[in-house]
Each structure stands twice: as C-alpha cells, then as structure tokens.
Design a protein around this motif. Structure first.
Motif, PDB file in Angstrom:
ATOM      1  N   ALA A  36       0.857  -1.184   0.000  1.00 35.31           N
ATOM      2  CA  ALA A  36       0.000   0.000   0.000  1.00 35.31           C
ATOM      3  C   ALA A  36       0.891   1.232   0.000  1.00 35.31           C
ATOM      4  CB  ALA A  36      -0.912   0.017   1.215  1.00 35.31           C
ATOM      5  N   ARG A  37       0.512   2.209  -0.790  1.00 36.00           N
ATOM      6  CA  ARG A  37       1.199   3.501  -0.763  1.00 36.00           C
ATOM      7  C   ARG A  37       0.551   4.279   0.370  1.00 36.00           C
ATOM      8  NH1 ARG A  37       5.977   4.761  -2.281  1.00 36.00           N
ATOM      9  NH2 ARG A  37       6.218   6.934  -2.740  1.00 36.00           N
ATOM     10  N   CYS A  38       1.362   4.766   1.315  1.00 37.36           N
ATOM     11  CA  CYS A  38       0.835   5.435   2.499  1.00 37.36           C
ATOM     12  C   CYS A  38       1.452   6.822   2.643  1.00 37.36           C
ATOM     13  CB  CYS A  38       1.136   4.607   3.745  1.00 37.36           C
ATOM     14  SG  CYS A  38       0.332   2.996   3.745  1.00 37.36           S
ATOM     15  N   ARG A  39       0.731   7.693   3.345  1.00 41.23           N
ATOM     16  CA  ARG A  39       1.168   9.084   3.543  1.00 41.23           C
ATOM     17  C   ARG A  39       1.123   9.411   5.029  1.00 41.23           C
ATOM     18  NH1 ARG A  39      -2.098  11.812  -0.060  1.00 41.23           N
ATOM     19  NH2 ARG A  39      -0.438  11.611  -1.558  1.00 41.23           N
ATOM     20  N   GLU A  82       0.847  -7.513   4.328  1.00 42.38           N
ATOM     21  CA  GLU A  82       0.474  -8.916   4.505  1.00 42.38           C
ATOM     22  C   GLU A  82       0.118  -9.264   5.942  1.00 42.38           C
ATOM     23  OE1 GLU A  82       3.531  -9.060   1.106  1.00 42.38           O
ATOM     24  OE2 GLU A  82       3.339  -8.012   2.995  1.00 42.38           O
ATOM     25  N   LEU A  83       0.770  -8.668   6.905  1.00 37.47           N
ATOM     26  CA  LEU A  83       0.535  -9.029   8.308  1.00 37.47           C
ATOM     27  C   LEU A  83      -0.807  -8.548   8.845  1.00 37.47           C
ATOM     28  CD1 LEU A  83       4.033  -8.398   9.933  1.00 37.47           C
ATOM     29  CD2 LEU A  83       3.037 -10.554   9.176  1.00 37.47           C
ATOM     30  N   VAL A  84      -1.391  -7.522   8.231  1.00 38.36           N
ATOM     31  CA  VAL A  84      -2.635  -6.962   8.759  1.00 38.36           C
ATOM     32  C   VAL A  84      -3.857  -7.305   7.926  1.00 38.36           C
ATOM     33  CG1 VAL A  84      -1.481  -5.083   9.949  1.00 38.36           C
ATOM     34  CG2 VAL A  84      -2.297  -4.728   7.616  1.00 38.36           C
ATOM     35  N   GLY A  85      -3.675  -7.999   6.832  1.00 37.09           N
ATOM     36  CA  GLY A  85      -4.810  -8.383   6.005  1.00 37.09           C
ATOM     37  C   GLY A  85      -5.207  -7.285   5.041  1.00 37.09           C
ATOM     38  N   PRO A  86      -6.369  -7.418   4.426  1.00 39.50           N
ATOM     39  CA  PRO A  86      -6.793  -6.452   3.423  1.00 39.50           C
ATOM     40  C   PRO A  86      -6.940  -5.048   4.019  1.00 39.50           C
ATOM     41  CG  PRO A  86      -8.311  -8.326   3.514  1.00 39.50           C
ATOM     42  CD  PRO A  86      -7.355  -8.473   4.638  1.00 39.50           C
ATOM     43  N   VAL A  87      -6.490  -4.055   3.271  1.00 36.44           N
ATOM     44  CA  VAL A  87      -6.652  -2.657   3.672  1.00 36.44           C
ATOM     45  C   VAL A  87      -7.261  -1.894   2.507  1.00 36.44           C
ATOM     46  CG1 VAL A  87      -4.711  -2.727   5.296  1.00 36.44           C
ATOM     47  CG2 VAL A  87      -4.329  -1.962   2.942  1.00 36.44           C
ATOM     48  N   GLY A  88      -7.802  -0.732   2.805  1.00 36.16           N
ATOM     49  CA  GLY A  88      -8.402   0.101   1.772  1.00 36.16           C
ATOM     50  C   GLY A  88      -7.927   1.530   1.895  1.00 36.16           C
ATOM     51  N   VAL A  89      -8.149   2.288   0.838  1.00 37.72           N
ATOM     52  CA  VAL A  89      -7.792   3.701   0.834  1.00 37.72           C
ATOM     53  C   VAL A  89      -8.487   4.382   2.011  1.00 37.72           C
ATOM     54  CG1 VAL A  89      -7.983   5.870  -0.452  1.00 37.72           C
ATOM     55  CG2 VAL A  89      -7.364   3.755  -1.639  1.00 37.72           C
ATOM     56  N   GLY A  90      -7.730   5.167   2.761  1.00 33.60           N
ATOM     57  CA  GLY A  90      -8.254   5.864   3.923  1.00 33.60           C
ATOM     58  C   GLY A  90      -7.983   5.164   5.237  1.00 33.60           C
ATOM     59  N   ASP A  91      -7.648   3.858   5.189  1.00 34.65           N
ATOM     60  CA  ASP A  91      -7.320   3.145   6.430  1.00 34.65           C
ATOM     61  C   ASP A  91      -6.066   3.745   7.047  1.00 34.65           C
ATOM     62  OD1 ASP A  91      -9.430   1.396   6.213  1.00 34.65           O
ATOM     63  OD2 ASP A  91      -8.231  -0.294   5.495  1.00 34.65           O
ATOM     64  N   LEU A 148      -2.782   2.919   9.355  1.00 30.16           N
ATOM     65  CA  LEU A 148      -1.952   1.783   9.712  1.00 30.16           C
ATOM     66  C   LEU A 148      -0.851   2.211  10.671  1.00 30.16           C
ATOM     67  CD1 LEU A 148      -1.356   0.322   6.126  1.00 30.16           C
ATOM     68  CD2 LEU A 148      -3.174  -0.280   7.736  1.00 30.16           C
ATOM     69  N   LEU A 149      -0.481   1.322  11.574  1.00 29.91           N
ATOM     70  CA  LEU A 149       0.696   1.525  12.397  1.00 29.91           C
ATOM     71  C   LEU A 149       1.816   0.785  11.679  1.00 29.91           C
ATOM     72  CD1 LEU A 149       1.618   2.819  15.042  1.00 29.91           C
ATOM     73  CD2 LEU A 149       1.191   0.623  16.150  1.00 29.91           C
ATOM     74  N   VAL A 150       2.895   1.508  11.318  1.00 29.72           N
ATOM     75  CA  VAL A 150       3.919   0.960  10.433  1.00 29.72           C
ATOM     76  C   VAL A 150       5.293   1.066  11.079  1.00 29.72           C
ATOM     77  CG1 VAL A 150       4.984   1.153   8.141  1.00 29.72           C
ATOM     78  CG2 VAL A 150       2.554   1.666   8.429  1.00 29.72           C
ATOM     79  N   HIS A 151       6.065  -0.028  10.971  1.00 31.56           N
ATOM     80  CA  HIS A 151       7.454  -0.039  11.431  1.00 31.56           C
ATOM     81  C   HIS A 151       8.293  -0.769  10.402  1.00 31.56           C
ATOM     82  CE1 HIS A 151      10.922  -0.071  13.979  1.00 31.56           C
ATOM     83  NE2 HIS A 151      11.001  -1.384  13.892  1.00 31.56           N
ATOM     84  N   ALA A 152       9.420  -0.184  10.037  1.00 31.54           N
ATOM     85  CA  ALA A 152      10.370  -0.792   9.099  1.00 31.54           C
ATOM     86  C   ALA A 152       9.712  -1.192   7.781  1.00 31.54           C
ATOM     87  CB  ALA A 152      11.070  -1.990   9.747  1.00 31.54           C
ATOM     88  N   GLY A 153       8.786  -0.365   7.305  1.00 28.07           N
ATOM     89  CA  GLY A 153       8.140  -0.621   6.027  1.00 28.07           C
ATOM     90  C   GLY A 153       7.062  -1.679   6.051  1.00 28.07           C
ATOM     91  N   VAL A 154       6.663  -2.137   7.255  1.00 27.22           N
ATOM     92  CA  VAL A 154       5.670  -3.196   7.393  1.00 27.22           C
ATOM     93  C   VAL A 154       4.537  -2.712   8.291  1.00 27.22           C
ATOM     94  CG1 VAL A 154       5.258  -5.560   8.178  1.00 27.22           C
ATOM     95  CG2 VAL A 154       7.455  -4.965   7.142  1.00 27.22           C
ATOM     96  N   ALA A 155       3.295  -2.844   7.806  1.00 29.75           N
ATOM     97  CA  ALA A 155       2.137  -2.509   8.631  1.00 29.75           C
ATOM     98  C   ALA A 155       2.005  -3.579   9.710  1.00 29.75           C
ATOM     99  CB  ALA A 155       0.873  -2.444   7.788  1.00 29.75           C
ATOM    100  N   ILE A 156       1.922  -3.136  10.977  1.00 27.51           N
ATOM    101  CA  ILE A 156       1.808  -4.102  12.077  1.00 27.51           C
ATOM    102  C   ILE A 156       0.433  -4.056  12.740  1.00 27.51           C
ATOM    103  CG2 ILE A 156       4.277  -4.248  12.517  1.00 27.51           C
ATOM    104  CD1 ILE A 156       3.929  -2.262  14.801  1.00 27.51           C
TER     105      ILE A 156
END
Length: 118
Positions: free
Chosen positions: A60-63, A75-84, A86-94
């Motif tokens: 996902a492209r995130c801002r 992959e670790l958090v399952g399906p996401v959509g625009v506007g969700d 995310l808590l992100v560390h080291a390039g991975v949504a956790i």
C-alpha cells in the motif's frame, strides 16, 4: 515457516540492511523515499501511523501527516483500503488503527452509547 513469520523475517532483514546502509531489494527493504533526505519514514525506533492512499496487491502507498509517502507491506494486517490508518514499522504494517468510539461521558444525553463490536 508461516507467511507471517516469513514477513517478519523479511522485514527484519530489510531493516538490518538499511541500518547498515545497504538497502536490500524486495520485501521489507528500506525505501529511503521520504522527502529527499535519504531517510525512509518508518525505519526509526518507533512505529508511526500512516494513511493508505493507494493499494497494489500486498503493498500500500501510504502518507504521513506531513504529506510524505512510502510503500508499505500489508500482509501481516490483512486487506486494507484507501483511507485506512496503519501503524507501520520498518516498512511493514503491524496494525490497522480503528477509529475510537466516543465514550458515554462525551455523548449528548439524548444519544445512547454505541454498541461494542462483536
């Protein structure tokens, strides 16, 4: 090894390579994308909240709030959509951050509290 364990191992390898100054190609690699300063948004010591602006398969492209963007593995958090969010560390949504429900104390008296999620 499970897919989640593979994802964590890939993220750790990418973060370790980034910390050593040698970006690793592929999943979990430090992108060095943020604001032209050569530092990625999510390779610090803490996880940060980002907003999804585009989804492409397992990424996902995130801002962030300053408008900087980064590609994040989801992959670790399952399906996401625009506007969700995310808590992100080291390039991975956790974690997917869910909006907080109002507390009963902050609701007007005529409005009943929301039902908890099942």
């Amino acid at each position: 090894m499970s897919a989640a364990a593979d994802a964590v191992a890939g993220a750790a390898a990418g973060a370790a390579g980034a910390a050593a100054g040698a970006a690793q190609p592929g999943f979990g690699a430090c992108s060095g994308e943020a604001g032209g300063d050569g530092e990625c948004l999510t390779c610090g010591d803490v996880a940060i909240p980002l907003t999804v602006v585009e989804v492409a398969g397992a990424d996902a492209r995130c801002r962030d709030e300053a408008g900087r963007t980064e590609t994040v593995a989801v992959e670790l958090v399952g399906p996401v959509g625009v506007g969700d969010r995310l808590l992100v560390h080291a390039g991975v949504a956790i974690e997917v951050l869910r909006p907080e429900l109002p507390s009963p104390e902050t609701l007007p008296p005529e409005m009943p509290p929301p039902e908890p999620e099942a």
